[in-house]
Scaffold this active site. Structure first.
Site, short mmCIF file in Angstrom:
data_model
loop_
_atom_site.label_atom_id
_atom_site.label_comp_id
_atom_site.label_asym_id
_atom_site.label_seq_id
_atom_site.Cartn_x
_atom_site.Cartn_y
_atom_site.Cartn_z
N ASP A 255 0.77 -1.09 0.14
CA ASP A 255 0.03 -0.10 -0.04
C ASP A 255 0.97 1.29 -0.11
OD1 ASP A 255 -3.10 0.77 0.49
OD2 ASP A 255 -1.66 2.30 2.05
N ASN A 263 -2.34 12.83 -3.08
CA ASN A 263 -3.40 13.28 -4.00
C ASN A 263 -4.05 14.60 -3.68
OD1 ASN A 263 -3.36 11.55 -6.23
ND2 ASN A 263 -4.92 10.19 -5.12
N ASP A 272 -1.49 9.62 -10.09
CA ASP A 272 -1.26 8.60 -11.30
C ASP A 272 0.31 8.26 -11.46
OD1 ASP A 272 -3.76 8.37 -11.34
OD2 ASP A 272 -4.13 9.53 -13.22
N GLU A 297 -4.60 2.30 -4.36
CA GLU A 297 -3.21 2.50 -4.15
C GLU A 297 -2.71 1.12 -3.78
OE1 GLU A 297 -5.01 4.31 -0.50
OE2 GLU A 297 -5.51 4.04 -2.36
#
Length: 404
Positions: A255, A263, A272, A297
């Site tokens: 993770d 983000n 991304d 993620e």
């Protein structure tokens, strides 16, 4: 490395060669009532699939081949000199080349609606040129056009130029649709170009539709089993791989640490890029491991023939590589679109990095199935995140040391 379209390019030759051989030998002549309309029937199926998967170019190609098949066996048929297909020799390669260069859009997009209308108009023109719609005006024009196309091998040149455009589009995009168009073009050439051999054009057009269907199958496989963003195998591929695990194996759950915060701070495009960077490092894992995009993620790595202890060494290498990797964010004053005369940014690019937490587990007395081992690895991942992040934690670890 993207490999989309390779299967279609390799296997697409089979239906075209079969149609060519069947046309030469006449082995399917008794089944003409079926084979003559097969291209139109397959066109209907492809239109439904194109609508379902939002592949407008596929629908346009299917309609083009279906309409061409109808014209060849109907309004443009009945001649022995090959002039009936002359207009199609010019129309089909050009439209196929245009399709290979256009972006993908849903069926109802204006781009595809224009192409549908163009097919109808050009079909009427082709029939008119042949004299099927306007006999008085068409006869002389058909004769002149046929001489123009066939005499200096203009028709073959048109197909060749279209083939070059489609091949370049396939090399640039590596998509199954462009790979299919290469063999669709070849099938159209077999169906339309004058030849001394009695090749049935309707068989070649049916083969072209089969190649388009093959491209849909490959494209659908990639959608189901591969993640488009990271180019890793997707969750469905991982779930099938889980069922083949037995004996000694290890499952790791990975993770990205603080990804939501990343983000929110840097934007989804930067997020991304971070995911692609992490995926590129996970893809390098040693020890027989294979990485998968699990969702969001989260990633998973399966080690089919390694114990958790052996896998952990390779996972530590991957974790360190991710933490050490830097990538640059777009400078605040850098324009979104590249200008004609680029100017050097007045602000230096920001180098940032991300870290990952990893939990790993293997089968034991409490976890004997791959699904239960996966859940155990997920719990180990939770412990890795709750005790500091940027670390690898195995099932049963009572403590973990934060990695710097």
């Amino acid at each position: 490395m993207r490999s989309a379209g390779v299967i279609t390019v390799l296997l697409g030759s089979l239906p075209v060669l079969v149609a060519w051989a069947a046309g030469l030998t006449g082995i399917l002549e008794r089944h003409r009532p079926v084979t003559d309309v097969l291209a139109e029937v397959l066109a209907l199926l492809l239109i439904v699939l194109a609508w379902r998967f939002r592949r407008g170019r596929l629908a346009v190609a299917a309609v083009l081949i279906g309409v061409s098949n109808y014209l060849v066996r109907g309004p443009l048929g009945g001649t022995d000199d090959g002039s009936g297909a002359t207009a199609l020799i010019l129309i089909i390669p050009v439209l196929l080349a245009v399709l290979s260069l256009l972006p993908e859009r849903p069926i109802g997009h204006v781009q595809n609606l224009v192409l549908f209308v163009a097919i109808v108009i050009l079909s009427v023109i082709a029939a008119a040129v042949h004299g099927a719609v306007i006999p008085e005006a068409g006869t002389a024009l058909a004769s002149d056009l046929h001489k123009f196309v066939s005499a200096p091998d203009v028709g073959r040149l048109v197909f060749l130029i279209a083939g070059v455009f489609i091949a370049l589009a396939f090399a640039a995009r590596r998509e199954a649709f462009e790979g299919a168009l290469l063999w669709v073009l070849a099938a159209a050439a077999i169906a339309l170009m004058p030849t001394e051999a009695p090749v049935a054009g309707t068989l070649a057009f049916a083969a072209a539709q089969v190649v388009l269907l093959l491209g849909v199958i490959e494209d659908s496989y990639r959608l189901a089993y591969h993640d488009g963003l990271t180019e890793l195998p997707g969750r469905r591929a991982m779930e099938e791989a889980l069922q083949n695990l037995e004996g000694d194996y290890a499952i790791a759950m990975v993770d990205v640490d603080h990804f939501k915060r990343f983000n929110d701070r840097h934007g989804h495009k930067a997020g991304d890029e971070a995911l692609r960077m992490v995926a590129s490092e996970l893809r390098k894992v040693k020890g027989g491991g294979r990485a998968y995009r699990y969702g969001g993620e989260e990633f998973a790595i399966l080690f089919p023939s390694a114990t958790p202890a052996a896998a952990r060494e390779h996972l530590e290498t991957v974790r360190s590589a991710v933490a050490a990797r830097k990538f640059a964010l777009r400078a605040p004053d850098r324009p979104r679109k590249k200008p004609d005369r680029p100017k050097k940014s007045t602000r230096p690019a920001r180098l940032i990095s991300v870290a990952v937490s990893i939990g790993v587990a293997g089968p034991n007395a409490r976890h004997s199935t791959p699904d239960s081992v996966l859940r155990a690895a997920d719990r180990a991942l939770y412990r890795a995140k709750s005790t500091g992040r940027n670390r690898v934690v195995s099932e049963g670890d009572t403590r973990a040391v934060i990695k710097k």
